[in-house]
Write an enzyme that holds these catalytic residues in place. Structure first.
Site, PDB file in Angstrom:
ATOM      1  N   SER A 190       0.841  -1.192   0.000  1.00 26.62           N
ATOM      2  CA  SER A 190       0.000   0.000   0.000  1.00 26.62           C
ATOM      3  C   SER A 190       0.881   1.249   0.000  1.00 26.62           C
ATOM      4  O   SER A 190       1.656   1.458  -0.931  1.00 26.62           O
ATOM      5  CB  SER A 190      -0.957  -0.052   1.183  1.00 26.62           C
ATOM      6  N   GLU A 325      -9.025  -5.674  -4.147  1.00 28.42           N
ATOM      7  CA  GLU A 325      -8.473  -4.722  -3.190  1.00 28.42           C
ATOM      8  C   GLU A 325      -9.544  -3.868  -2.497  1.00 28.42           C
ATOM      9  O   GLU A 325      -9.592  -3.768  -1.278  1.00 28.42           O
ATOM     10  CB  GLU A 325      -7.497  -3.777  -3.906  1.00 28.42           C
ATOM     11  N   HIS A 419      -7.739  -5.900   0.062  1.00 28.80           N
ATOM     12  CA  HIS A 419      -6.526  -5.156   0.413  1.00 28.80           C
ATOM     13  C   HIS A 419      -5.973  -5.637   1.751  1.00 28.80           C
ATOM     14  O   HIS A 419      -6.719  -5.872   2.709  1.00 28.80           O
ATOM     15  CB  HIS A 419      -6.874  -3.675   0.498  1.00 28.80           C
TER      16      HIS A 419
END
Length: 501
Positions: A190, A325, A419
């Site tokens: 990320s 995600e 995610h």
């Protein structure tokens, strides 16, 4: 148990022995790599560590960078550890055995939207990597206003400067812990992955790492300097101050945190490019207000543009995403559940696409809801398209890019392959991540993914064909494909919608 002593450039540290399975490794925790963040130093470039006399214990983690906790419902899925202290620019090292060889090194850069996170989370414990012959270093760096607010009179990209300072520490010290400073792999997820893309493009990071693993990131999350200054003006206006480091540097951390939170909420509530700048809204994905800035120094250009022009040449790159995600952000909040087919074109119109794109995604998902279609489109816009652009830029430059996709669906909250789900598998730390993985995540998948990361850090080859004229994507955790599955250019018709390459 008594730990061993290691000499660093600032002094001697003593770690502790830890067990992982049947193996015993060594952990050195909370080692400072830069000076304390006190007063004006909070908005300055990272300073040198003051050497110490005698032996410094390195048996407990150090303070975390200043930050606030995750709000609900994110706080129910991701753990948060916040420990106050001025010496938050610290790192931790896990090693099989100090000083015994030149082992591959992996440096972990955590995520958290550039406003939260720390390397000391239990999921990021590096003992499993050390068990498998890798020296792992986890680093902290400044977040939010301290790290990325663009103020006149202060150097920009202080968080990136911290990361570079930590990598210089690795270069100068990791051999004493058994690592090879010429075999360094940076890996991050990320915001950590976006940081790595920035480091690939920065002349200041040249030569500090040989390989990079980019998990759920992109190479476009950097704002233009003028737009970053608009954010700074909003920030200082909430404090009744001019948009310069004078005055701001004297404020207590809790006041800075309140102003930072107010700006973040204002951006999400009103993502107006005239107010925040077009690059802030678009490259910050509509939610990040303080993140790297194209400052002409640390970042001479937008990372993807610099990489296409040759920056980072010679660095081998493994990059990928989870399959779904954005379900992490859009499903627990309830947003996905309220979307109707009539609403969908207007919602995704902010991504710069029209009805044809909606029709493509909807046609490919005949049994799924409009909210599911929205999640898929935002996933590709925010992560998958940017990952494809990055690996293509690397492939065109020197044919040293590989791509993966994590596809295992968690049973938790209909998040599917969302995610951050892959993190516990990469670190082979499934035990502490039940809030996201559920109670019985597959250990064989962790074995596979963790071993792939080790192999790449050790050899520069993750085990499948690199991206070139075609896009081979190694898929982890898709039961319909089986183990070791490699799919060529999956969902290419959808990926083409958002490609910038």
């Amino acid at each position: 148990m008594t730990g061993v002593r290691v000499s660093t450039t600032a002094g001697v540290v003593r770690g502790r022995r830890v067990r992982t399975g049947d193996a015993e490794v060594h952990a050195f925790l909370g080692i400072p790599y830069a000076g304390p963040l006190v007063g004006a130093a909070r908005f300055a470039a990272p300073s040198a560590v003051e050497p110490w006399e005698g032996e410094r214990p390195a048996t407990e983690h150090g303070p975390t960078p200043p930050q606030g906790p995750y709000p609900a419902p994110t706080s129910e899925l991701l753990p948060s550890v916040i420990v106050d202290g001025d010496a938050s620019l610290n790192l931790s090292v896990w090693t099989p055995e100090p000083g015994t060889g030149r082992l591959p090194v992996m440096v972990w850069i955590h995520g958290g939207a550039f406003t939260r996170g720390t390397h000391r989370l239990p999921t990021y414990d590096g003992a499993a990597f050390a068990r498998d012959g890798v020296v792992v270093v986890g680093i902290n760096y400044r977040l939010g206003a301290l790290g990325f607010l663009s103020l006149a009179g202060a150097p920009d990209n202080r968080g990136l400067r911290d990361q570079i300072k930590a990598l210089e520490w690795v270069r100068d010290n990791v051999a004493a812990f058994g690592g090879d400073p010429d075999q360094v792999t940076v890996f991050g997820e990320s915001a950590g992955a976006m940081s790595i893309a920035a480091l690939l493009s920065s002349p200041y990071a040249e030569g500090l790492f040989r390989r990079a693993i980019v998990q759920s990131g992109n190479a476009v999350s950097a704002s233009d300097l003028g737009d970053a200054r608009l954010v700074a003006s909003e920030f200082t206006e909430t404090l009744g101050l001019p948009p310069t480091v004078v005055g701001v540097a004297d404020l207590p951390t809790d006041a800075l945190q309140r102003a930072q939170d107010a700006v973040g909420l204002a951006l999400v509530g009103d993502p107006n490019p005239n107010r925040w700048g077009a690059s802030t809204v678009a490259r910050g994905l509509g939610v990040m207000s303080m993140f790297p800035t194209v400052d002409g120094d640390i970042l001479p250009a937008l990372p993807i543009d610099a990489i296409r022009a040759g920056a980072g040449r010679g660095v081998e790159v493994l990059a990928g995403t989870t399959r779904e995600e954005m379900r992490f952000f859009l499903v627990p909040s309830g947003l996905a559940a309220v979307v109707t087919a009539e609403m969908l074109p207007g919602i995704v119109g902010r991504l710069g696409v029209g009805s044809d794109a909606v029709a493509t995604y909807t046609r490919n998902r005949p049994d799924e809801s409009p909210g599911d279609v929205m999640c898929a489109m935002f996933t590709d816009y925010s992560f998958r398209s940017g990952t494809a652009d990055l690996v293509d830029a690397i492939a065109a430059r020197d044919q040293s890019a590989w791509q993966y996709e994590f596809a295992w669906p968690t049973p938790v909250r209909d998040l599917r392959a969302c995610h951050a789900l892959e993190l516990a598998f990469v670190f082979d730390n499934l035990g502490g991540s039940a809030q996201l993985t559920g109670p019985t995540p597959p250990q064989d998948l962790a074995d596979d993914m963790h071993a792939t990361w080790v192999r790449f850090a050790t050899t520069g080859d993750p085990g499948w064909d690199r991206v070139g004229d075609t896009r081979p994507v190694r898929t982890f955790g898709d039961a319909s494909l089986g183990a070791d599955a490699v799919v060529t250019d999956p969902r290419a018709d959808e990926l083409a919608v958002f490609r910038q390459g």
